[in-house]
Design a protein around this motif. Structure first.
Motif, PDB file in Angstrom:
ATOM      1  N   GLU A   1       0.846  -1.194   0.000  1.00  0.00           N
ATOM      2  CA  GLU A   1       0.000   0.000   0.000  1.00  0.00           C
ATOM      3  C   GLU A   1       0.883   1.247   0.000  1.00  0.00           C
ATOM      4  O   GLU A   1       1.830   1.346   0.769  1.00  0.00           O
ATOM      5  CB  GLU A   1      -0.884   0.014   1.246  1.00  0.00           C
ATOM      6  N   VAL A   2       0.588   2.187  -0.892  1.00  0.00           N
ATOM      7  CA  VAL A   2       1.337   3.437  -0.977  1.00  0.00           C
ATOM      8  C   VAL A   2       0.492   4.531  -0.349  1.00  0.00           C
ATOM      9  O   VAL A   2      -0.661   4.731  -0.734  1.00  0.00           O
ATOM     10  CB  VAL A   2       1.659   3.791  -2.447  1.00  0.00           C
ATOM     11  N   ARG A   3       1.075   5.229   0.620  1.00  0.00           N
ATOM     12  CA  ARG A   3       0.356   6.318   1.286  1.00  0.00           C
ATOM     13  C   ARG A   3       0.838   7.650   0.739  1.00  0.00           C
ATOM     14  O   ARG A   3       2.031   7.887   0.637  1.00  0.00           O
ATOM     15  CB  ARG A   3       0.587   6.260   2.787  1.00  0.00           C
ATOM     16  N   VAL A   4      -0.088   8.495   0.388  1.00  0.00           N
ATOM     17  CA  VAL A   4       0.221   9.825  -0.128  1.00  0.00           C
ATOM     18  C   VAL A   4      -0.314  10.839   0.875  1.00  0.00           C
ATOM     19  O   VAL A   4      -1.465  10.757   1.279  1.00  0.00           O
ATOM     20  CB  VAL A   4      -0.425  10.045  -1.520  1.00  0.00           C
ATOM     21  N   ASN A   5       0.532  11.777   1.252  1.00  0.00           N
ATOM     22  CA  ASN A   5       0.138  12.814   2.204  1.00  0.00           C
ATOM     23  C   ASN A   5      -0.110  14.110   1.463  1.00  0.00           C
ATOM     24  O   ASN A   5       0.820  14.871   1.200  1.00  0.00           O
ATOM     25  CB  ASN A   5       1.228  13.010   3.260  1.00  0.00           C
TER      26      ASN A   5
ATOM     27  N   LYS B   1       5.434  15.014   0.694  1.00  0.00           N
ATOM     28  CA  LYS B   1       6.677  14.232   0.636  1.00  0.00           C
ATOM     29  C   LYS B   1       7.510  14.551  -0.602  1.00  0.00           C
ATOM     30  O   LYS B   1       8.716  14.372  -0.600  1.00  0.00           O
ATOM     31  CB  LYS B   1       6.371  12.738   0.689  1.00  0.00           C
ATOM     32  N   THR B   2       6.870  15.003  -1.656  1.00  0.00           N
ATOM     33  CA  THR B   2       7.599  15.260  -2.898  1.00  0.00           C
ATOM     34  C   THR B   2       7.591  16.733  -3.305  1.00  0.00           C
ATOM     35  O   THR B   2       8.175  17.080  -4.334  1.00  0.00           O
ATOM     36  CB  THR B   2       7.014  14.418  -4.053  1.00  0.00           C
ATOM     37  N   ALA B   3       6.959  17.586  -2.533  1.00  0.00           N
ATOM     38  CA  ALA B   3       6.863  19.007  -2.880  1.00  0.00           C
ATOM     39  C   ALA B   3       8.248  19.645  -2.962  1.00  0.00           C
ATOM     40  O   ALA B   3       9.060  19.522  -2.052  1.00  0.00           O
ATOM     41  CB  ALA B   3       6.010  19.745  -1.855  1.00  0.00           C
TER      42      ALA B   3
END
Length: 66
Positions: A3-7, A21-23
């Motif tokens: 499962e991949v969690r995106v915040n 996380k990627t901003a």
């Protein structure tokens, strides 16, 4: 399957959803980190962070950057 969690958080200037996380664009104000969809929104925020930090949850998507 993993499962991949995106915040996702809202850009306080335009209201666009941004993955914290990627901003690539971030600013800190009053001990809180704000995330932006692009350099333009970050620059607008940095000029007057108080304006955008207050009521940032009410911001609707729709500025000239997106």
């Amino acid at each position: 399957m993993m499962e991949v969690r995106v915040n996702m958080v809202k850009d306080p200037v335009c209201g666009m959803n941004v993955d914290e996380k990627t901003a690539a664009f971030k600013s800190e104000y009053m001990g809180k980190i704000y995330y932006f969809c692009n350099q333009s929104c970050k620059e607008v925020f940095d000029k007057n962070p108080k304006r955008f930090a207050e009521n940032s949850e009410d911001r609707k998507h729709g500025c000239c950057c997106c």
